[in-house]
Structure formats: C-alpha cells, structure tokens
Design an enzyme around this catalytic site. Sequence first.
Site: not given
Length: 184
Positions: A101-102, A105, A157, A170
């Site tokens: 997963e990137d 959170d 963010f 990206r």
Amino acid sequence: MKNEMENDIKKVLYPEDVIKSRLEELGEALSNDYAGKNPLVLCVLKGASIFIADIVRHMAVSLQMDFMAVSSYEGTSSTGEVRIVKDLEASVEGRDILIVEDIVDTGLTLSYLVNQLKSRNPASVNICALLLKKKNDPSTQRMVDVKYVGFECPDEFVVGYGLDFNEKYRNLPYIGVLKEEMYS
Ligand code: 5GP
C-alpha cells in the site's frame, strides 16, 4: 529540465535517493521473511503502483503479483466508505499474502481489505506500506497493524511516487507536501 509540477510542492519529504535506500532495507527484510513461501504480493491501485514496481525488484524470492483497486478518498479527504473497484484474479486460499500500500492513514481502507481477504482463507496476510501517517493525538487508534513500514510521515497531505491529488502528481519521483493553495 525543471519539473513543471515542482512549483505546486511546499516541501520535499523524501527525495528519490532516500526512498531508494529505504527500499533496499525493506526488500532485505521481506526477502528473509518470505524465503521459500512464494507470496502473493497485492498492489492496491493506483497509489501503490510505483512502490510495488520498485519493492518487488528488491525481493530476492519467487513471488506472484496481483492488483486490486479500492476507493475511499475523493480530493484530500476520506469519504469513509470503501468500495472494491477491481478484484483480484489469483486465488487467495492457502497463500501468504503481502498487501503493498502507498500510505496508511486511519487504516480504514486496509482493515476492510484485510477482512475481505481473510474470509478467503489465506495462510497469512501482512501489510507493507511505504508511508504511515504519524498521529499527533495518541488516542487515535489505527485500524490495522502494518508490519513493514517505509517511513512514518507527518500528518499532512502528501503527493508523488504514486500518490496523487485528483489523479495528478503520481509521476513525481519524490514524495512531497502539496501547497495548501493547490486544494483550498
Ligand atoms: P486510510 O483508509 O488509511 O485513512 O487512507 C488510505 C488511503 O487514502 C491511501 O491508500 C491513499 O489512497 C489515501 N490517502 C491517505 N492519506 C493520503 C495523503 O496524504 N496523500 C494522498 N495522495 N493520498 C492519501
């Protein structure tokens, strides 16, 4: 040539060379833990696509890759609702699953995914996340255990290296914080 997206970035958190050397370390840990297990390495699209392409090349073990897409975010905030947009092709039963997963959170997206996968009787399910957001409030409970973490990042963010804002950024080769004016 200067990157035309650079002006939108407030600060660079993890430059390319820092990501590369951290991936070498992570790859070594994963290679040791998955030796002889032929894991099914799952990419959560689209954010983890660049990370998975790099991390599997640091894993010195035989493995299989598959891709899944879920959605829970729109713009910069979670919708609180997770949907499977694209399911796996490989069978999960009896396999050692490594979810790549990137960023994690709240963990809502992954806890949903882990539960879905566990209902299909895998041998094991573990998570490898490039970024884990640090929570300033210690009472905030993350909904999943992340066994392999690239970096604990500030609660801001971030974009780049696969992470987007409205499908943009990206392809930035590093990870940075987006200027507030880009989304306010
Ligand atoms: P969670 O369900 O853990 O709250 O959120 C996980 C998903 O939200 C990630 O897979 C990613 O798509 C998105 N996300 C969370 N924080 C960020 C961020 O700082 N930047 C970007 N680009 N996406 C994020």
